[in-house]
Design an enzyme around this catalytic site. Structure first.
Site, short mmCIF file in Angstrom:
data_model
loop_
_atom_site.label_atom_id
_atom_site.label_comp_id
_atom_site.label_asym_id
_atom_site.label_seq_id
_atom_site.Cartn_x
_atom_site.Cartn_y
_atom_site.Cartn_z
N ASP A 130 7.96 -2.78 1.36
CA ASP A 130 8.78 -3.35 0.29
C ASP A 130 8.21 -3.03 -1.08
OD1 ASP A 130 11.02 -4.85 -0.56
OD2 ASP A 130 9.76 -6.59 -0.89
N HIS A 137 9.97 -15.41 1.32
CA HIS A 137 9.65 -14.18 0.58
C HIS A 137 10.10 -14.40 -0.86
CE1 HIS A 137 9.61 -9.54 0.59
NE2 HIS A 137 9.92 -9.90 -0.65
N CYS A 169 13.22 -4.74 -5.69
CA CYS A 169 14.34 -4.44 -4.80
C CYS A 169 15.16 -3.33 -5.41
CB CYS A 169 15.22 -5.68 -4.56
SG CYS A 169 16.66 -5.33 -3.52
#
Length: 316
Positions: free
Chosen positions: A34, A226, A259
């Protein structure tokens, strides 16, 4: 054995145990996947594999290695097979990988994956922008992946994105999150991770969501959180979740990543910042903060910028 109580300067937080806090927390390290997927810099395969090994050497027992997605979506992770095989099995360390569909699962199994994760969205807008289908369609795509992985004896984690806020839709109702989470559990996921993808959650919101998830019959002992630190709330949200009994948190070494599908999402919660706070609460993580901070500084050198982690900066 690793140690939790060393730092280059000798500085440590005062330990003050609270009876309403867990004694131990699992840190689910997501930096290699990530973190790096959102970075502009292309990191060489050998560096990615060494990153995973260094994180494991710092005492992290769960390190999410990569994602078997189409290179068209995330070109930064187009070497997933090479990275996972280069890392190889690490004694006592879980090495999950993210897969979006059946094709991704096939590639992951061929590379020797022994644990996978699938992902869904709590909102229609993010589902369509992320995977080009609605929430129900994303769940339908995940179901055969989960079923096949479970038949092969693999644990499966289910990620739910946009659990607190969505850049297109705004506030997200907890019942919508619980519905998607329930769907993932019903198809066979062995654990869940609820994501504050754009970092808008606050402690009260965290507790409200966890109450709703528990009310949907989802055990909190199988639930992780998260957090992103967009509004500076990540550690406050962790503290609130600890009081509710959550014992697993996702974080990224050095605070790298965000993201790629939500531009308002800034960096992940830094693993060093999380471990520092947990240490002060007297909660065991098994993580050697000195080795971890050194690893994040090493990776920052490869990324060409300083680590965003406040603890890494302070210990430097």
């Amino acid at each position: 054995m690793t140690s939790e109580n060393t730092s280059p300067t000798g500085a440590l937080p005062r330990v003050a145990r609270r009876p309403d806090m867990p004694e131990e927390v699992r840190v689910y390290e997501v930096g290699p996947r990530d973190g790096l997927q959102a970075e502009a810099a292309r990191v060489p395969t050998a560096v990615k594999a060494e990153f995973v090994r260094r994180l494991a050497g710092a005492g992290l027992t769960t390190v999410e290695v990569t994602s078997f997605v189409s290179p068209r979506w995330i070109p930064q992770l187009d070497d997933a097979h090479e990275v996972l095989t280069a890392v190889g099995p690490l004694d006592g360390v879980r090495l999950p990988v993210l897969v979006p569909n059946d094709r991704g699962l096939e590639r992951a199994l061929a590379a020797g994956a022994r644990e996978i994760a699938v992902f869904a969205s709590a909102t229609e807008s993010f589902a369509r922008n992320n995977l080009g289908r609605d929430v129900a369609g994303v769940l339908a795509m995940s179901e055969p992946v989960v079923r096949r992985a479970r038949s092969a004896g693999l644990p499966v984690r289910g990620y739910v994105s946009m659990c607190f806020g969505d850049p297109w839709e705004g506030d997200v109702e907890p019942r919508e999150v619980a519905s998607v989470a329930r769907g993932l559990m019903d198809m066979g996921c062995t654990s869940l991770s609820l994501g504050d993808t754009i970092g808008t959650g606050t402690p009260g919101h965290v507790l409200e969501l966890l109450d709703t998830v528990r009310g949907a019959g989802i055990p909190l002992e199988r639930t992780a959180l998260h957090f992103h630190d967009t509004y500076g709330q990540a550690l406050a949200n962790v503290h609130a979740a600890l009081t509710a009994g959550i014992t697993e948190f996702d974080s990224s070494a050095g605070g790298i990543g965000g993201c790629p599908y939500a531009r308002s999402a800034t960096g992940n919660l830094a693993t060093e910042d999380l471990v520092w706070m947990l240490r002060g609460l007297g909660i065991r993580t098994g993580v050697d903060l000195t080795a971890l901070a050194a690893t994040s500084r090493w990776m920052a050198g490869h990324l060409g910028r300083p680590s965003p982690s406040r603890v890494v900066t302070a210990l430097s």
